[in-house]
Scaffold this motif. Structure first.
Motif, mmCIF file in Angstrom:
data_model
loop_
_atom_site.group_PDB
_atom_site.id
_atom_site.type_symbol
_atom_site.label_atom_id
_atom_site.label_comp_id
_atom_site.label_asym_id
_atom_site.label_seq_id
_atom_site.Cartn_x
_atom_site.Cartn_y
_atom_site.Cartn_z
ATOM 1 N N ALA A 1 0.801 -1.137 0.087
ATOM 2 C CA ALA A 1 0.096 0.130 -0.074
ATOM 3 C C ALA A 1 0.997 1.331 0.155
ATOM 4 N N GLY A 2 1.945 1.209 0.942
ATOM 5 C CA GLY A 2 2.810 2.409 0.931
ATOM 6 C C GLY A 2 3.313 2.702 -0.329
ATOM 7 N N LEU A 3 3.902 1.718 -1.161
ATOM 8 C CA LEU A 3 4.392 2.096 -2.305
ATOM 9 C C LEU A 3 3.487 2.592 -3.361
ATOM 10 N N ILE A 4 2.327 1.840 -3.650
ATOM 11 C CA ILE A 4 1.612 2.174 -4.716
ATOM 12 C C ILE A 4 0.901 3.505 -4.251
ATOM 13 N N LEU A 5 0.683 3.843 -3.153
ATOM 14 C CA LEU A 5 -0.013 5.107 -2.866
ATOM 15 C C LEU A 5 1.140 6.167 -3.004
ATOM 16 N N ARG A 6 2.335 6.031 -2.764
ATOM 17 C CA ARG A 6 3.257 7.034 -3.237
ATOM 18 C C ARG A 6 3.463 7.311 -4.511
ATOM 19 N N LEU A 7 3.403 6.201 -5.230
ATOM 20 C CA LEU A 7 3.796 6.267 -6.901
ATOM 21 C C LEU A 7 2.382 7.037 -7.532
ATOM 22 N N ALA A 8 1.214 6.471 -7.064
ATOM 23 C CA ALA A 8 0.168 7.089 -7.673
ATOM 24 C C ALA A 8 -0.366 8.057 -7.345
ATOM 25 N N TYR A 9 -0.484 8.619 -6.110
ATOM 26 C CA TYR A 9 -0.857 10.027 -5.324
ATOM 27 C C TYR A 9 0.143 10.658 -4.512
ATOM 28 N N SER A 10 1.193 10.432 -4.346
ATOM 29 C CA SER A 10 2.109 11.044 -3.679
ATOM 30 C C SER A 10 1.619 11.156 -2.054
ATOM 31 N N LYS A 11 1.124 9.937 -1.773
ATOM 32 C CA LYS A 11 0.361 9.891 -0.396
ATOM 33 C C LYS A 11 1.214 8.965 0.423
ATOM 34 N N PRO A 12 1.809 9.596 1.450
ATOM 35 C CA PRO A 12 2.660 8.607 2.430
ATOM 36 C C PRO A 12 1.897 7.774 3.395
ATOM 37 N N VAL A 13 2.362 6.812 3.547
ATOM 38 C CA VAL A 13 1.736 5.805 4.755
ATOM 39 C C VAL A 13 2.691 5.403 5.710
ATOM 40 N N TYR A 14 2.286 5.664 7.029
ATOM 41 C CA TYR A 14 3.275 5.333 8.083
ATOM 42 C C TYR A 14 2.881 4.183 8.654
ATOM 43 N N THR A 15 1.704 3.812 9.355
ATOM 44 C CA THR A 15 1.423 2.833 10.339
ATOM 45 C C THR A 15 0.790 1.620 9.476
ATOM 46 N N GLY A 16 0.310 1.773 8.296
ATOM 47 C CA GLY A 16 -0.643 1.284 7.585
ATOM 48 C C GLY A 16 -2.132 0.970 8.161
ATOM 49 N N GLU A 17 -2.411 1.210 9.500
ATOM 50 C CA GLU A 17 -3.705 1.218 9.694
ATOM 51 C C GLU A 17 -4.517 2.576 9.759
ATOM 52 N N GLU A 18 -3.799 3.390 8.706
ATOM 53 C CA GLU A 18 -4.655 4.783 8.580
ATOM 54 C C GLU A 18 -6.014 4.639 7.845
ATOM 55 N N SER A 19 -6.937 5.387 8.278
ATOM 56 C CA SER A 19 -8.131 5.089 7.784
ATOM 57 C C SER A 19 -8.540 5.121 6.151
#
Length: 529
Positions: A176-194
């Protein structure tokens, strides 16, 4: 009263369907239809197919009726393919007529509203959407994503050593963190974000909805003629579509906005927006194309890595060989990187063997034939394949063809590394690799994210081998706890149910791992606030 309405409605729907459906063609005189299991009147083989893990039954039938056999499901013919050679002959070499998709009422129409690339019919819109996805994920562009993959894999392996029991979370967060950064420049930290959990819910929903047999309307499309108030599946589909379309649209807008903040925030959404006119697709098609790249990459990579952990727990001698190769090439003073991959053939072989041994999409994805065709079998028979038939390349069976994969049920990475195996290829600096591997599908419908997925598997596997020791968990009596070889969830994509294993950081690597993690991820968190 409601039951009476339902019976009358179903009867009208079925009658209407068969009145407007053209009669099925018969095979020409000089060819024959494939063999297959006998069915019952009207329903055919419908009740013969297990409600889950149907690929076991398909493999059994392939042994009885041959590598190309026919099923009748409530009057609709389906062709099951069980060898890689036939699958490539039909789906790749004749891709101009074998690349359509049946428009399943629940998955393609009600859930996706004819927007999801996976289910789009073969045609101009599909080609335009595919062009966008190709431009975002082709071999050349995928190489530019490697720095992000190294960052995300560093975080994954560090947290895996700290809390190995949460391995599912760490693999899902990596994907999730990889694709969200590539697709939307949206970082993920915990993986539990809503927003992460919301996206993963959408992924799991499409996997559930698209599973064979999940909805009766996909087996009996006539039920689509039922009025809305008599069709609870229509109400469910409308609700699920509203949820996912709202999500994908909002993510597209956020991605475009983020991409306009500077070159460092470039992403898939911005790349589409800057050349929007050249793609000739609607905003919603773009939102789904980018959103479903997440679907394709997030769930499948995480599932494959869970099968990797299972394979290493069941085969500790294979993990020891993997560690030995990584240690020899990389050494203890740095982590593996993508520049090491030409010298790590066993890493690549293990990745490929995991996908063969436990394919994520074990049942495969059906292709629909758009024109009558004839296929000549090895035994000389000419098999008639009528237009409109669904052709199912069942990966479980394809990956267990004894001629191509001797000892098919065993986990044997050497089949890709040693002379004498049918799948061995040289040079080992290039082979094995995952390019056009059947685990990613066939022909023009092959998974567009395969280049990103391939790199993810290599970097994750090599870094786990470098940093971790994996072993079977011990019972209180001191006996090894051996997890089941196949205890997998049901659905469209599958992964092993949670299982026990022991994992510890290798003592001579832990300090370096923490140092690298702090250097990369403290900076990332500062940059993103």
């Amino acid at each position: 009263m409601l039951a009476a309405f339902l019976v009358v409605g179903c009867t009208i729907a079925v009658c209407a369907y068969y009145l407007i459906t053209p009669a099925r063609q018969k095979a020409p005189a000089d060819v024959q239809l494939p063999d297959g299991p006998p069915g019952k009147p009207i329903i055919g083989n419908l009740l013969d197919i297990p409600p889950y893990h149907s690929w076991f039954k398909f493999q059994e039938w392939s042994m009885q009726y041959g590598p190309l056999f026919r099923l009748n499901i409530a009057g609709r013919n389906h062709i099951v393919v069980s060898t890689e050679e036939i699958a490539n002959d039909l789906l790749r070499e004749r891709g101009n007529i074998y690349s359509d998709r049946e428009q399943l009422p629940m998955a393609a129409q009600l859930l996706s509203n004819n927007l999801r690339p996976l289910f789009l019919p073969y045609g101009e819109t599909w080609r335009n959407v595919r062009k966008l996805m190709h431009n975002l994920t082709n071999v050349s562009i995928a190489a530019t994503y490697e720095p992000l993959q190294e960052e995300e894999s560093l975080r994954m392996v560090r947290d895996l050593t700290r809390a190995p029991e949460k391995y599912e979370t760490w693999f899902e967060r990596y994907s999730a963190g990889l694709i969200l950064r590539l697709a939307y420049s949206k970082p993920v930290y915990t993986g539990e974000e809503s927003f992460v959990r919301r996206i993963l819910r959408v992924v799991h929903t499409v996997e559930r909805v698209a599973s064979p047999g999940a909805y009766l309307v996909d087996t009996i499309p006539a039920l689509m003629y039922l009025p809305y108030f008599l069709a609870p599946f229509k109400r469910e589909g409308a609700k699920l579509h509203a949820e996912e379309s709202n999500l994908f649209r909002n993510l597209l807008e956020e991605g475009i906005s983020n991409s306009q903040r500077g070159p460092a925030m470039e992403n898939f959404c911005g790349k589409w927006f800057n050349k929007k006119v050249s793609y000739s697709i609607s905003d919603d098609h773009a939102a789904y194309a980018i959103g479903t790249l997440f679907e394709a990459g997030a769930g499948t990579t995480a599932s494959a890595m869970m099968s990797f952990m299972l394979s290493m727990t069941l085969h500790p001698h294979e993990f020891a060989k993997l560690q030995a190769e990584v240690d020899k090439i990389v050494g203890p003073s740095r982590l593996p990187s993508f520049t090491d991959m030409p010298d790590l053939p066993r890493v690549r072989a293990v990745a490929k063997e995991v996908l063969r041994w436990r394919p994520v999409t074990a049942g495969g994805l059906p292709h629909m034939l758009t024109k009558d065709d004839v296929y000549k079998m090895e035994d000389g028979r000419s098999i008639f394949l009528p237009a409109g038939v669904n052709v199912h390349p069942v990966q479980w069976s394809i990956h267990r063809e004894p001629k191509r994969y001797p000892d098919p049920d065993s986990f044997r990475p050497e089949r890709w590394l040693e002379e004498g195996w049918p799948t061995f290829k040289e040079p080992l600096t290039q082979y094995p690799n995952l390019q056009n591997f059947s685990a990613f599908g066939f022909g023009r419908r092959i998974c567009p994210g395969q280049n990103i997925a391939e790199r993810s598997l290599y970097i994750l596997i090599s870094r786990i081998a470098w940093c971790c020791d994996i072993s079977q968990k011990q019972s209180p009596e001191g006996k090894p706890i051996v997890p089941p070889s196949y205890d997998y969830i049901t659905g469209f994509n599958v992964q092993p149910k949670p299982f026990d294993f022991d994992l510890k950081a290798r003592l001579d690597r832990q300090n370096l791992l923490e140092s690298e993690y702090n250097a990369v991820w403290s900076n990332n968190q500062e940059k993103n606030g």
